[in-house]
Design a protein around this motif. Sequence first.
Motif, mmCIF file in Angstrom:
data_model
loop_
_atom_site.group_PDB
_atom_site.id
_atom_site.type_symbol
_atom_site.label_atom_id
_atom_site.label_comp_id
_atom_site.label_asym_id
_atom_site.label_seq_id
_atom_site.Cartn_x
_atom_site.Cartn_y
_atom_site.Cartn_z
ATOM 1 N N VAL A 5 0.807 -1.216 0.000
ATOM 2 C CA VAL A 5 0.000 0.000 0.000
ATOM 3 C C VAL A 5 0.841 1.268 0.000
ATOM 4 O O VAL A 5 0.551 2.220 -0.744
ATOM 5 C CB VAL A 5 -0.977 0.000 1.198
ATOM 6 C CG1 VAL A 5 -1.544 1.390 1.437
ATOM 7 C CG2 VAL A 5 -2.101 -0.977 0.938
ATOM 8 N N LYS A 6 1.883 1.318 0.837
ATOM 9 C CA LYS A 6 2.644 2.567 0.930
ATOM 10 C C LYS A 6 3.291 2.912 -0.405
ATOM 11 O O LYS A 6 3.173 4.052 -0.885
ATOM 12 C CB LYS A 6 3.700 2.474 2.033
ATOM 13 C CG LYS A 6 4.419 3.795 2.273
ATOM 14 C CD LYS A 6 5.334 3.739 3.481
ATOM 15 C CE LYS A 6 6.475 2.768 3.302
ATOM 16 N NZ LYS A 6 7.528 2.922 4.320
ATOM 17 N N GLY A 7 3.942 1.944 -1.024
ATOM 18 C CA GLY A 7 4.552 2.195 -2.318
ATOM 19 C C GLY A 7 3.526 2.545 -3.379
ATOM 20 O O GLY A 7 3.734 3.454 -4.197
ATOM 21 N N TRP A 8 2.412 1.836 -3.370
ATOM 22 C CA TRP A 8 1.333 2.121 -4.327
ATOM 23 C C TRP A 8 0.809 3.535 -4.154
ATOM 24 O O TRP A 8 0.609 4.273 -5.126
ATOM 25 C CB TRP A 8 0.213 1.101 -4.123
ATOM 26 C CG TRP A 8 -1.091 1.488 -4.736
ATOM 27 C CD1 TRP A 8 -1.438 1.411 -6.054
ATOM 28 C CD2 TRP A 8 -2.235 2.026 -4.045
ATOM 29 N NE1 TRP A 8 -2.732 1.866 -6.230
ATOM 30 C CE2 TRP A 8 -3.236 2.247 -5.010
ATOM 31 C CE3 TRP A 8 -2.494 2.320 -2.709
ATOM 32 C CZ2 TRP A 8 -4.493 2.765 -4.681
ATOM 33 C CZ3 TRP A 8 -3.738 2.849 -2.369
ATOM 34 C CH2 TRP A 8 -4.706 3.051 -3.349
ATOM 35 N N ALA A 9 0.576 3.951 -2.915
ATOM 36 C CA ALA A 9 0.031 5.277 -2.645
ATOM 37 C C ALA A 9 0.978 6.376 -3.129
ATOM 38 O O ALA A 9 0.546 7.379 -3.710
ATOM 39 C CB ALA A 9 -0.249 5.439 -1.151
ATOM 40 N N VAL A 10 2.263 6.199 -2.892
ATOM 41 C CA VAL A 10 3.248 7.182 -3.337
ATOM 42 C C VAL A 10 3.328 7.201 -4.865
ATOM 43 O O VAL A 10 3.432 8.273 -5.480
ATOM 44 C CB VAL A 10 4.625 6.888 -2.712
ATOM 45 C CG1 VAL A 10 5.703 7.773 -3.330
ATOM 46 C CG2 VAL A 10 4.566 7.100 -1.201
ATOM 47 N N GLN A 11 3.256 6.031 -5.488
ATOM 48 C CA GLN A 11 3.269 5.973 -6.943
ATOM 49 C C GLN A 11 2.073 6.715 -7.534
ATOM 50 O O GLN A 11 2.211 7.478 -8.500
ATOM 51 C CB GLN A 11 3.257 4.516 -7.408
ATOM 52 C CG GLN A 11 3.268 4.329 -8.920
ATOM 53 C CD GLN A 11 4.585 4.732 -9.552
ATOM 54 O OE1 GLN A 11 5.658 4.422 -9.026
ATOM 55 N NE2 GLN A 11 4.519 5.413 -10.688
ATOM 56 N N VAL A 12 0.886 6.504 -6.961
ATOM 57 C CA VAL A 12 -0.314 7.207 -7.437
ATOM 58 C C VAL A 12 -0.133 8.720 -7.280
ATOM 59 O O VAL A 12 -0.453 9.500 -8.195
ATOM 60 C CB VAL A 12 -1.566 6.728 -6.672
ATOM 61 C CG1 VAL A 12 -2.760 7.632 -6.975
ATOM 62 C CG2 VAL A 12 -1.896 5.289 -7.054
ATOM 63 N N ALA A 13 0.383 9.146 -6.132
ATOM 64 C CA ALA A 13 0.591 10.575 -5.904
ATOM 65 C C ALA A 13 1.575 11.155 -6.917
ATOM 66 O O ALA A 13 1.360 12.252 -7.459
ATOM 67 C CB ALA A 13 1.095 10.807 -4.484
ATOM 68 N N SER A 14 2.647 10.429 -7.203
ATOM 69 C CA SER A 14 3.631 10.887 -8.178
ATOM 70 C C SER A 14 3.030 10.960 -9.575
ATOM 71 O O SER A 14 3.270 11.915 -10.319
ATOM 72 C CB SER A 14 4.847 9.951 -8.168
ATOM 73 O OG SER A 14 5.778 10.319 -9.162
ATOM 74 N N ASP A 15 2.249 9.954 -9.933
ATOM 75 C CA ASP A 15 1.588 9.969 -11.235
ATOM 76 C C ASP A 15 0.669 11.176 -11.369
ATOM 77 O O ASP A 15 0.588 11.810 -12.436
ATOM 78 C CB ASP A 15 0.777 8.687 -11.436
ATOM 79 C CG ASP A 15 1.639 7.454 -11.612
ATOM 80 O OD1 ASP A 15 2.850 7.591 -11.869
ATOM 81 O OD2 ASP A 15 1.097 6.326 -11.478
ATOM 82 N N ARG A 16 -0.038 11.511 -10.298
ATOM 83 C CA ARG A 16 -0.937 12.667 -10.327
ATOM 84 C C ARG A 16 -0.163 13.971 -10.462
ATOM 85 O O ARG A 16 -0.587 14.891 -11.171
ATOM 86 C CB ARG A 16 -1.801 12.680 -9.062
ATOM 87 C CG ARG A 16 -2.826 11.556 -9.007
ATOM 88 C CD ARG A 16 -3.627 11.616 -7.716
ATOM 89 N NE ARG A 16 -4.658 10.578 -7.677
ATOM 90 C CZ ARG A 16 -5.503 10.411 -6.667
ATOM 91 N NH1 ARG A 16 -5.429 11.217 -5.607
ATOM 92 N NH2 ARG A 16 -6.421 9.445 -6.704
ATOM 93 N N LEU A 17 0.967 14.066 -9.770
ATOM 94 C CA LEU A 17 1.798 15.265 -9.904
ATOM 95 C C LEU A 17 2.283 15.432 -11.345
ATOM 96 O O LEU A 17 2.247 16.534 -11.899
ATOM 97 C CB LEU A 17 2.997 15.182 -8.959
ATOM 98 C CG LEU A 17 2.731 15.421 -7.476
ATOM 99 C CD1 LEU A 17 3.972 15.093 -6.650
ATOM 100 C CD2 LEU A 17 2.297 16.863 -7.213
ATOM 101 N N LEU A 18 2.732 14.342 -11.930
ATOM 102 C CA LEU A 18 3.213 14.396 -13.305
ATOM 103 C C LEU A 18 2.096 14.853 -14.245
ATOM 104 O O LEU A 18 2.307 15.705 -15.116
ATOM 105 C CB LEU A 18 3.731 13.015 -13.724
ATOM 106 C CG LEU A 18 4.394 12.914 -15.100
ATOM 107 C CD1 LEU A 18 5.659 13.760 -15.159
ATOM 108 C CD2 LEU A 18 4.726 11.455 -15.415
ATOM 109 N N ALA A 19 0.908 14.300 -14.065
ATOM 110 C CA ALA A 19 -0.227 14.664 -14.911
ATOM 111 C C ALA A 19 -0.619 16.126 -14.727
ATOM 112 O O ALA A 19 -1.155 16.756 -15.652
ATOM 113 C CB ALA A 19 -1.415 13.756 -14.606
ATOM 114 N N ALA A 20 -0.356 16.663 -13.532
ATOM 115 C CA ALA A 20 -0.716 18.052 -13.243
ATOM 116 C C ALA A 20 0.351 19.043 -13.693
ATOM 117 O O ALA A 20 0.195 20.253 -13.488
ATOM 118 C CB ALA A 20 -0.979 18.213 -11.754
ATOM 119 N N GLY A 21 1.434 18.550 -14.279
ATOM 120 C CA GLY A 21 2.480 19.428 -14.785
ATOM 121 C C GLY A 21 3.680 19.583 -13.884
ATOM 122 O O GLY A 21 4.585 20.359 -14.200
#
Length: 237
Positions: free
Chosen positions: A94-110
């Motif tokens: 979960v911890k790694g998954w959650a951080v990966q999702v957050a990073s993906d969202r940051l990338l998508a947001a520019g």
Amino acid sequence: MGTAISLDLADDLPAAELDELAGGVFAWLREVDARFSTYRADSEVCRVDRGELPLSGASADLRAVLARCADLWKATDGFFDVYVTGRLDPSGYVKGWAVQVASDRLLAAGAANHCLNAGGDVRVRGHSSTGQPWRIGVRHPWDAMSTCLVLTGTDLAVATSGVYERGHHVYDPRRGVPAWGLRSVTVVGSDLGLADAYATAAVAMGPAGLAWLAALPDHRHAVISDNAHLHHSTPLP
């Protein structure tokens, strides 16, 4: 999540936009903690574990995570086991998954240049504010004030599982006892959820985890054994 979390946003964006991006990351991680915590009696994980909430009634995120954990159980020959302690605990993914999702969202947001670190599970993208690739220190397993390795890159998922802070808390599911042999396992890949789970599984395997890690496609590793030997992929970034 029971750990310190830090975020470094290195893009030259207006302060208000950076604040909004950071706020979104921490709001997401608080949401994950509320849903997946094994310490909060009202979390979805605990309610499912007690049989109070049927899996069919759980959130899409929880159902997706448990499906992924089932796949990982197969991929690790049973060494990644969310029921190894007798209760439902998907924390090793979960911890790694959650951080990966957050990073993906940051990338998508520019926000293409950032480093998000949750207790040693690190996702970096782009460059630091100096314009250089990110440098990721791996904690020395016997000296909390030192690093034993420094990894460098512009697109890395780095997960470390070890026994130097919480003791031998990773269990060998085949024997039902704490795993011994590997003091620190670092896995480097492109998906932090996978890297996190693989690092946990390797610790559970003990010394046999070295050969298993070496055969993993598209991943690299650095392992420090209980007898202080360093084993690592060639090359490491």
